[in-house]
Design a protein around this motif. Sequence first.
Motif, short mmCIF file in Angstrom:
data_model
loop_
_atom_site.label_atom_id
_atom_site.label_comp_id
_atom_site.label_asym_id
_atom_site.label_seq_id
_atom_site.Cartn_x
_atom_site.Cartn_y
_atom_site.Cartn_z
N VAL A 94 -26.15 -24.33 55.13
CA VAL A 94 -26.65 -24.23 56.50
C VAL A 94 -27.56 -23.03 56.69
N ARG A 113 -15.08 -29.84 53.90
CA ARG A 113 -16.12 -29.43 54.86
C ARG A 113 -17.50 -29.53 54.21
N ALA A 121 -24.14 -30.69 61.46
CA ALA A 121 -23.76 -29.90 60.28
C ALA A 121 -23.40 -28.48 60.68
N VAL A 135 -20.61 -31.55 55.79
CA VAL A 135 -21.89 -30.92 56.10
C VAL A 135 -23.02 -31.59 55.32
N HIS A 156 -23.95 -34.89 57.01
CA HIS A 156 -24.74 -34.68 58.23
C HIS A 156 -26.19 -34.31 57.90
N ASP A 205 -20.01 -28.31 62.58
CA ASP A 205 -18.84 -28.39 61.71
C ASP A 205 -18.69 -27.13 60.87
N PHE A 206 -19.80 -26.52 60.48
CA PHE A 206 -19.72 -25.26 59.75
C PHE A 206 -19.09 -24.18 60.62
#
Length: 273
Positions: A263, A220, A236, A224, A227, A239-240
Amino acid sequence: MAQRPRGDRDAAERQAKRSTPRDRTAGAPSEGPEARVRIAVLGGFDLWVGDEPAEIPLSSGRLLAFVALCSRAAVPRALIAGTLWPDAPDRCAHANLRSALSRLRETGKQALDIGASEVRLARGAAVDFQHARSLAHRILDPAQNGKHDPGIATVEALAADLLPGWYDDWAQLEAERWRQLRLHALESLADTFTAAGRYAEAVAAARTAVHADPLRESSRICLVRAHLAEGNPSEALHDFNDYAQRLGAELGLLPTERLRELVAGLCTTVAPR
């Protein structure tokens, strides 16, 4: 690892092969196109002789897959019999092996060199797993940096599970080894592509790793990062949040600080459910 009853395992294997059929009209496995005999163990089991798929019994397919995973090494008959039929007495296991060899017929026997005390892969036979495993090792070898230019085809070569739906201990052990190897290779590819500004390939490699193990945080993180490097903070964040929700729902855990920092500041994230 706990053994399933043999009848249950064989039934599960037959069901797995029915539920995820390979496209037998799309052509033989791409590895070793010059080889007359080709064995596929990634994404499912198949045997090709020339341009035609060969139909063989399940027990013979298990034998062929086991020997194929041993690469070019000579495999003692006693080891094959004891591994494939672990619950059977030695005499019965060896009888089962002789039966599986005989049921290969002449077509299937072209994939093997069969000796009195050992069996090995035929010299001219190609196995898709051998190519994919070598590719993964090259990606992870620092000495190979810059010596090859991987692309989407490399990602696709690392996308498939090994013998999915096979529940024998030996198959699951090799499948887990392959899963770990290819995940590390895919993550390395994703980071390499991101650093080179090849964002489509970076996202493809990272997402392939995520698909293989949705709860693996290192995959992951690669996704991220790709992205964000491409300038897509919304993707990003999406997906987080997807990862945070899965992790909370399935394991009752939170993402690590390492991932949260990537993020931080984008906007309010969705709390795990």
